[in-house]
Design an enzyme around this catalytic site. Structure first.
Site, PDB file in Angstrom:
ATOM      1  N   PRO A 250    -132.470  27.356  16.238  1.00  0.00           N
ATOM      2  CA  PRO A 250    -131.136  27.725  15.747  1.00  0.00           C
ATOM      3  C   PRO A 250    -130.102  27.678  16.863  1.00  0.00           C
ATOM      4  CG  PRO A 250    -132.798  29.225  14.900  1.00  0.00           C
ATOM      5  CD  PRO A 250    -133.479  28.367  15.924  1.00  0.00           C
ATOM      6  N   GLU A 251    -129.020  26.958  16.616  1.00  0.00           N
ATOM      7  CA  GLU A 251    -127.929  26.853  17.579  1.00  0.00           C
ATOM      8  C   GLU A 251    -126.720  27.588  17.001  1.00  0.00           C
ATOM      9  OE1 GLU A 251    -127.539  22.707  18.625  1.00  0.00           O
ATOM     10  OE2 GLU A 251    -129.610  22.588  19.319  1.00  0.00           O
TER      11      GLU A 251
END
Length: 274
Positions: free
Chosen positions: A2-3
């Site tokens: 997850p960014e």
């Protein structure tokens, strides 16, 4: 992993269910995350009223206020973490490590197959040791051409490595760095201090554009990430270079090249990006 868009998607997803609700309990099923979960969290947050939900870099903050003192749960999704909004008595699945129980009967459930994420107490706000050295937010007005120029003119590193450096600008991870550099027509290995002001201006714009579009699409779901409703993101369907090594460039039709920059796989067009 997850960014920023995925964390922002989670932040926006849980906020309407959390704000103005009390935390009635925190159920810890697995404390062995990146850092051990403090067993005192349930007692520390019991009956605390949630005032806001925010994001700093890739950290999600569930903020409470009590007698003027800041207190928050600070969550990092690590490599494979996700949050779900569910109701009480929902079945417990594998890797459901922690529940935040709310006074409205909802649960914020933390799931993390690889357990590289974290759930911590934060009493220090932005001065917390994990937050204090973070760079500017890419969607904030402080991330602009003048700022990026001031950093780049001192650096001889590849521009992709620089914009992925969280001490410079937060949350521009591998996916979105590649996409932004392709749109800006900048070669990812070009030395940062050899890029013109005009091209840096375009890069700032494309970083903001790519991240904003990704947030609107609910992020990119490549492996584990889902929204708080359990739905995948859709930005991966618009990736122009990420994961497309050897495939035709959408602009010129030549095969996209693949290399490694800062230990991360990087796809680019050798014809369109200079």
């Amino acid at each position: 992993m997850p960014e920023l868009p995925e964390v922002e998607t989670s932040c926006r997803g849980i906020a309407p269910h959390c704000i103005a609700q009390k935390i009635t309990d925190i159920v810890i099923r697995e404390k062995r995350l990146r850092w051990p979960v403090d067993p005192e969290l349930p007692a520390l947050f019991k009956n605390k009223l949630i005032s806001s939900v925010s994001r700093r870099g890739k950290y999600l903050l569930i903020n409470c206020e009590l007698s003027g003192k800041h207190q928050s749960l600070m969550i990092h999704l690590g490599m494979s973490g996700s949050l779900r909004v569910i109701t009480e008595n929902s079945p417990i699945n594998k890797h459901d490590h922690l529940d935040i129980v709310l006074s409205n009967g909802k649960l914020i459930r933390y799931n993390d197959p690889r357990r590289f994420g974290s759930v911590q107490l934060n009493l220090l706000g932005d001065t917390h040791p994990l937050l204090v050295k973070l760079g500017v937010e890419p969607l904030h007005e402080s991330f602009n051409t003048d700022y990026l120029l001031s950093i780049c003119k001192k650096r001889q590193v590849a521009i992709k490595a620089l914009i992925m450096n969280s001490h410079v600008v937060v949350g521009v991870g591998n996916i979105y760095a590649q996409e932004a550099l392709f749109r800006a027509a900048i070669h990812p290995s070009r030395q940062a201090n050899r890029i013109s002001v005009k091209r840096l201006e375009i890069l700032v714009e494309t970083i903001k554009q790519v991240l904003s579009e990704a947030i609107e699409a609910g992020g990119s779901s490549l492996k584990d990430f889902t929204s708080v409703e359990g739905k995948p993101g859709y930005f991966q369907h618009t990736h122009q270079v990420y994961g497309r090594g050897g495939e035709p460039c959408i602009n010129c039709g030549l095969p996209l090249k693949q290399t490694t920059i800062a230990q991360r796989t990087t796809v680019y067009c050798g014809n369109c990006q200079k």
